[in-house]
Design a protein around this motif. Structure first.
Motif, short mmCIF file in Angstrom:
data_model
loop_
_atom_site.label_atom_id
_atom_site.label_comp_id
_atom_site.label_asym_id
_atom_site.label_seq_id
_atom_site.Cartn_x
_atom_site.Cartn_y
_atom_site.Cartn_z
N ILE A 136 0.84 -1.19 0.00
CA ILE A 136 0.00 0.00 0.00
C ILE A 136 0.88 1.25 0.00
CG2 ILE A 136 -1.70 1.34 1.30
CD1 ILE A 136 -2.87 -1.11 -0.02
N HIS B 135 -7.47 2.94 -0.69
CA HIS B 135 -6.19 2.26 -0.58
C HIS B 135 -5.55 2.32 -1.96
CE1 HIS B 135 -7.63 -0.61 2.91
NE2 HIS B 135 -7.86 0.68 3.16
N SER C 192 -2.31 1.26 -4.14
CA SER C 192 -1.15 0.40 -4.12
C SER C 192 0.01 1.05 -4.87
CB SER C 192 -1.49 -0.94 -4.77
OG SER C 192 -0.34 -1.76 -4.91
#
Length: 461
Positions: free
Chosen positions: A224, A246, A248
């Motif tokens: 992340i 979130h 990545s």
């Protein structure tokens, strides 16, 4: 775009044109911390000294009280503009204006750019500087320049960018803070009729695990990059909703995951459309999700050409804009654009990158030209073009540095829609709201605070 003088010579010597992936030579790496800052900006000033030498960044002014978190007095409040750029004299300064700025001057007779002395206020903590120097030798790109490879640490991944993708990765991996939050952020639309409309009010948290000051390990390709959470408090139709994001490091195979809690339904749902050219949730119809902070999210829909570096006028050190005493909400929101009395412009060297839509990809902007500050990779402007090749929207960050630690607030941005005269100012902190920095891992929100399972527990109406 024409490049000038020593700047052009340095760029050509470094082989920075084009999009071929290539590592740095030992001689190039030696420039970091000598002729270049550790993050790759030209350390020296320009020929006429209108851009000064980098001298260590901002220091807290005498009026700063660390016991009042979120309030940062303007250290340049006594300065007067060196000159103002208007539609009448724009031709005189044409080589220092973005095409977007030229269009704003042409379209709106009331638009003006008050240009102040340039201050290079960027400041990075030692661990970010150290990580950046390590990245110079070991950080690479793979998968058509869309993924980090090699060994990369939490800092500027490519201090001497060789192509447009590396430059965009510098923005993606930007250092503002390890974590921060704001107890009150606001987004405001000024529509084509000049009406001022609140489009969002929220509490905001963000954490960047890759920038943890206690971390010593390199970045994994699929971990992340950032956690974000928005708890909406207004307008009434959105109050009680919660959004978590979130992102990545790998935005190709993993990408963005987003969830929304809807209090009316008492349920949490996936929100896969919070990306690309989906209309911004608080934009009031002006701007896309990836207009956030000029550009935000995956790079996979565009090819990026590094045009070079140029001296340009951009909004910078905008303390006044965030000071309610100098620029109240009643004063700052003028028709068509922010009140020029409230916006500080400075001359800085910026990287210029042109983004063109890849074959087979879709986006409301087939072409974008983005200008990133050489000292802070997330500060800048962009003009975004429509299918007819005309400038559709112009965006800008309104940045100021943090005093209490190091780092920068690049969170706020403005998007101007040239087709209808509306604009939106997003994610700004009104008087008393502030942006609070988190410097210790123990003070950051735990990961479960950003998980979808936590949303229904915190959502209320």
């Amino acid at each position: 775009m024409k490049l000038h003088g020593k700047t052009a010579a340095l760029i050509v010597a470094m082989g920075m044109a084009g999009n071929a992936a290539a590592g740095l030579t030992a001689d190039e790496i030696k420039q970091l911390g000598t002729t270049l800052t550790p993050w790759g900006a030209i350390k020296a000033g320009n020929a006429d000294k209108s851009i000064p030498e980098y001298a260590g960044g901002i220091q807290p002014p005498a009026g700063y009280d660390p016991a009042k978190p979120g309030f940062r007095p303007d250290p340049f409040a006594a300065e007067k503009p060196l000159y103002s750029v208007t539609a009448a004299n724009a031709a005189q300064y044409a080589d220092k204006l973005t095409e977007g700025s030229k269009e704003l001057l042409k379209k709106y007779p009331t638009f003006r750019m008050d240009v102040y002395p340039t201050h290079r206020t960027a400041k990075y903590p030692k661990y970010v500087v150290d990580n950046t120097l390590k990245n110079a030798a070991t950080c690479k790109l793979a998968d058509n320049l869309l993924q980090l490879a090699g060994t990369c640490y939490g800092g500027v991944p490519f201090p001497i960018p060789k192509n447009g993708s590396e430059l965009m990765w510098n923005r993606t991996m930007k250092y503002d803070q390890y974590a921060y939050y704001s107890p009150a952020q606001t987004s405001t639309l000024v529509d084509a009729r000049g009406r001022v409309i609140q489009t969002g009010a929220f509490v905001y948290w963000q954490t960047f695990p890759t920038l943890n000051p206690a971390r010593t390990t390199p970045i994994a390709a699929d971990e992340i990059l950032e956690y974000g959470r928005v708890d909406w408090t207004g307008p009434a139709r959105k109050a009680g909703e919660i959004l978590v994001l979130h992102d990545s490091v790998d935005m190709v195979n993993v990408g963005r995951r987003a969830w929304t809690y809807l209090p009316g339904q008492r349920r949490v749902k996936l929100s896969p459309d919070v990306a690309y050219d989906t209309p911004s949730p608080a934009g009031g119809g002006v701007g896309t999700v990836d207009d956030t902070q000029v550009f935000y999210g995956s790079q996979d829909r565009y090819d990026y050409k590094l045009v070079g570096k140029k001296e340009m006028l951009i909004p910078y050190n905008t303390f006044r804009l965030h000071d309610e005493k100098q620029c109240s909400s009643e004063k700052v929101f003028a028709p068509n654009h922010l009140n020029p009395d409230c916006v500080r412009w400075e001359l800085h060297r910026v990287w210029v990158v042109e983004a063109t839509l890849k074959p087979g990809k879709r986006h409301v902007y087939p072409r974008r030209v983005i200008y990133w500050d050489e000292d802070i990779p997330a500060v800048g402007m962009a003009e975004n073009y429509d299918d007819a090749g005309k400038i559709y929207r112009v965006s800008q960050t309104n940045f100021y540095p943090f005093y209490e630690t190091t780092g920068h607030n690049t969170h706020e941005f403005v998007v101007h829609d040239l087709t209808n005269g509306a604009y939106v100012r997003q994610a700004y902190t009104p008087a008393g709201g502030g942006m609070m920095v988190v410097t210790k891992e123990s003070e950051a929100k735990p990961v479960n605070f950003y998980e979808s399972s936590a949303l229904s527990q915190g959502g209320v109406r």
